[in-house]
Design a protein around this motif. Structure first.
Motif, PDB file in Angstrom:
ATOM      1  N   PHE A  29       0.782  -1.126  -0.062  1.00  0.00           N
ATOM      2  CA  PHE A  29      -0.089   0.105   0.042  1.00  0.00           C
ATOM      3  C   PHE A  29       0.866   1.297   0.046  1.00  0.00           C
ATOM      4  N   MET A  34      -2.471   2.000  -7.060  1.00  0.00           N
ATOM      5  CA  MET A  34      -3.572   1.149  -6.819  1.00  0.00           C
ATOM      6  C   MET A  34      -4.842   1.115  -8.024  1.00  0.00           C
ATOM      7  N   GLY A  55      -2.189   9.279  -3.930  1.00  0.00           N
ATOM      8  CA  GLY A  55      -3.563   9.750  -3.656  1.00  0.00           C
ATOM      9  C   GLY A  55      -3.955  10.948  -4.432  1.00  0.00           C
ATOM     10  N   ARG A  72      -8.362   6.046  -1.444  1.00  0.00           N
ATOM     11  CA  ARG A  72      -7.434   5.193  -0.505  1.00  0.00           C
ATOM     12  C   ARG A  72      -7.457   5.879   0.888  1.00  0.00           C
ATOM     13  N   TYR A  74      -4.960   5.726   3.947  1.00  0.00           N
ATOM     14  CA  TYR A  74      -3.866   5.457   4.405  1.00  0.00           C
ATOM     15  C   TYR A  74      -3.725   4.749   5.791  1.00  0.00           C
ATOM     16  N   THR A  78      -6.198   0.615   2.777  1.00  0.00           N
ATOM     17  CA  THR A  78      -7.318   0.114   2.151  1.00  0.00           C
ATOM     18  C   THR A  78      -7.754   0.875   0.782  1.00  0.00           C
ATOM     19  N   VAL A  79      -7.921   0.403  -0.404  1.00  0.00           N
ATOM     20  CA  VAL A  79      -8.231   1.094  -1.543  1.00  0.00           C
ATOM     21  C   VAL A  79      -9.979   0.824  -1.606  1.00  0.00           C
ATOM     22  N   CYS A  96      -8.681  -6.029  -7.638  1.00  0.00           N
ATOM     23  CA  CYS A  96      -7.837  -5.012  -7.312  1.00  0.00           C
ATOM     24  C   CYS A  96      -6.142  -5.302  -7.607  1.00  0.00           C
TER      25      CYS A  96
END
Length: 119
Positions: A29, A34, A55, A72, A74, A78-79, A96
């Protein structure tokens, strides 16, 4: 070792909404752009949306602009893919992926989550 885990798929009526989540390992991440892709039955996999590592940059396929939003978190590694005004043609397995840039190449992939939109 599974590094990307999608969730949030399911059955929804046309016009409804779903939010997909992709939990990534911290290493992934914090290092990768992503993206979300999808593959409908009998069709090629296609790009849905992507977000840069910072982002600050997002891309969405033209046909999904205004309906799908990628983001996303941080704190949670998680996206998300927020999908609104869903249509039956949005039915697909959603994947993903992590890549060096939003343009790719995408090197790491999750197992996918199925989204089914009923008419």
């Amino acid at each position: 070792q599974v590094q990307l885990v999608e969730s949030g798929g399911g059955l929804v009526q046309a016009g409804g909404s779903l939010r997909l989540s992709c939990l990534a390992s911290a290493r992934i991440f914090n290092s990768y752009a992503m993206g979300w892709f999808r593959q409908a039955p009998g069709k090629e996999r296609e790009f849905v949306a992507a977000i840069s590592w910072s982002g600050g940059t997002t891309y969405s396929a033209d046909s999904r602009k205004g309906r799908f939003t990628i983001s996303r978190d941080y704190a949670k590694n998680t996206v998300y893919l927020q999908m609104n005004s869903l249509k039956p043609e949005d039915t697909a397995v959603y994947y993903c992926a992590a890549g060096g840039t939003v343009q790719g190449p995408y090197e790491l992939w999750g197992q996918g989550t199925l989204v089914t939109v009923s008419a």
